[in-house]
Scaffold this active site. Structure first.
Site, PDB file in Angstrom:
ATOM      1  NE  ARG A  47      -1.344   2.655   2.503  1.00  0.00           N
ATOM      2  CZ  ARG A  47      -0.820   3.843   2.773  1.00  0.00           C
ATOM      3  NH1 ARG A  47      -0.834   4.805   1.870  1.00  0.00           N
ATOM      4  NH2 ARG A  47      -0.254   4.065   3.945  1.00  0.00           N
ATOM      5  CG  ASP A  48       3.344   4.157   3.098  1.00  0.00           C
ATOM      6  OD1 ASP A  48       3.273   5.092   2.283  1.00  0.00           O
ATOM      7  OD2 ASP A  48       3.717   4.311   4.273  1.00  0.00           O
ATOM      8  CG  HIS A 105       4.630   4.445   9.186  1.00  0.00           C
ATOM      9  ND1 HIS A 105       3.845   3.532   8.506  1.00  0.00           N
ATOM     10  CD2 HIS A 105       5.126   5.259   8.243  1.00  0.00           C
ATOM     11  CE1 HIS A 105       3.872   3.811   7.209  1.00  0.00           C
ATOM     12  NE2 HIS A 105       4.645   4.860   7.019  1.00  0.00           N
ATOM     13  CG  HIS A 144       8.400   7.690   5.465  1.00  0.00           C
ATOM     14  ND1 HIS A 144       7.821   8.147   4.323  1.00  0.00           N
ATOM     15  CD2 HIS A 144       7.492   6.846   6.013  1.00  0.00           C
ATOM     16  CE1 HIS A 144       6.609   7.612   4.172  1.00  0.00           C
ATOM     17  NE2 HIS A 144       6.385   6.822   5.191  1.00  0.00           N
ATOM     18  CB  CYS A 183       8.422  10.846   0.581  1.00  0.00           C
ATOM     19  SG  CYS A 183       7.695  12.054   1.666  1.00  0.00           S
ATOM     20  CG  ASN A 220       7.139   3.265   4.219  1.00  0.00           C
ATOM     21  OD1 ASN A 220       6.557   3.718   5.179  1.00  0.00           O
ATOM     22  ND2 ASN A 220       6.606   3.219   3.009  1.00  0.00           N
TER      23      ASN A 220
HETATM   24 ZN    ZN Z   1       4.658   5.771   5.212  1.00  0.00          ZN
END
Ligand code: ZN
Length: 309
Positions: free
Chosen positions: A17-18, A211, A213, A244, A253
């Site tokens: 997903r991310d 979480h 990055h 990002c 991430n």
């Molecule tokens: Zn993220």
């Protein structure tokens, strides 16, 4: 040894997903399914798989329902989907049997929230509280994510108290897990240590998830800092997938395989096969056709019996 350090942690894989959402190319559905199945074989018990964001906003994830339907992962894998708003939740609940965990989110910073979802934080939270109750009443696990928890690219410093107030509101509405996102990689290990000490103290009974990055290369240092004050739940992305948008071109991430390698070398259990995670990341690299930025994908696991010096 530090007695706050957990001996075992859980890692949710968020690459499907991310990661895929923030890659420039759209990964073909069959490849997504193959990669998620590979992650299932690597031992993940939690995978973020899809999102119910409008397909015109995030075309990379438009095939989410098909992916959920066709993946073949062990039955004890908790499948997470990201839900942006009540309309997204309506759509998700049509296929409610295809997933186990629903993630809802807000940005701690007003400006980031406005740019991300075009609502004020107050508007997002009002909707989130309604959604959390609907999600839990469906028997699904509700996880909440607070983006820009450690700093905002537009507003700079984000008050810790403000972030934890939002976390408590989510918990009161039924979220059993709160993830704190370093959305644009502004955290540093000293602040992470203070942050997670306060979060774990204030959010007793709630799973507190980190979480990070790796925007500025500090992702693993931040994960270590969170671990050392007792954080036992992490999210990361195989292959270090996911860019990002701010700053443009940044990495996303932290790489799951680098995180797993660090934890295993420290004697912290993850329940994962590092070789399996690296294999999944290498498959992703082959699918995308370019070199991914994870370290372990190149170096492989540490080999203590190697004859190399
Ligand atoms: Zn993220």
């Amino acid at each position: 040894m530090n007695n706050l350090r957990p001996s075992r942690v859980t890692i949710r894989e968020v690459g499907p997903r991310d990661g895929f959402q923030n890659e420039p190319e759209t990964v073909p559905t069959d490849d997504k399914i193959r990669l998620i199945n590979s992650l299932g074989r690597a031992g993940f018990k939690r995978i973020e798989i899809a999102s119910f964001v409008r397909p015109d906003v995030i075309p990379q994830l438009a095939d989410g329902v098909e992916v959920l339907r066709r993946i073949d992962v062990p039955s004890d894998v908790a499948k997470m989907v990201l839900i942006p708003n009540s309309k997204g939740l309506d759509n998700a609940l049509v296929v409610r049997d295809l997933f186990d965990e629903a993630a809802i989110f807000v940005s701690a910073s007003e400006t980031h929230n406005k740019k991300n979802v075009n609502r004020t934080v107050a508007e997002s939270m009002a909707d989130n509280e309604v959604m959390a109750r609907r999600i839990t009443s469906e028997g699904l696990t509700c996880a909440a994510v607070i983006a820009t928890s450690f700093g905002c690219p537009y507003e700079g410093h984000v008050e810790l108290g403000r972030v934890l107030d939002l976390a408590e509101r989510f918990a009161a509405a039924g979220a059993t897990e709160i993830g704190f996102g370093d959305t644009t990689g502004m955290a540093n290990p000293a602040y992470v240590s203070d942050f997670f000490t306060a979060a774990l103290d204030r959010l007793k009974g709630v799973e507190v998830t980190a979480h990070f990055h790796n925007t500025r290369g500090q992702g693993l240092a931040n994960a270590f800092a969170a671990l050392e004050v007792g954080c036992a739940s992490f999210e990361s992305s195989f292959g270090e997938l996911g860019g990002c948008p701010v700053p443009a071109g940044s990495t996303g991430n932290i790489a799951t395989e680098d995180l797993v390698s660090m934890f295993h070398e420290m004697g912290v259990e993850t329940g994962l096969s590092l070789a399996g995670v690296i294999e999944s990341a290498r498959e992703a690299q082959a699918v995308l056709g370019r070199k991914l930025t994870s370290h372990s994908i190149t170096a492989g696991p540490v080999e203590w019996n190697s004859t190399l010096v």
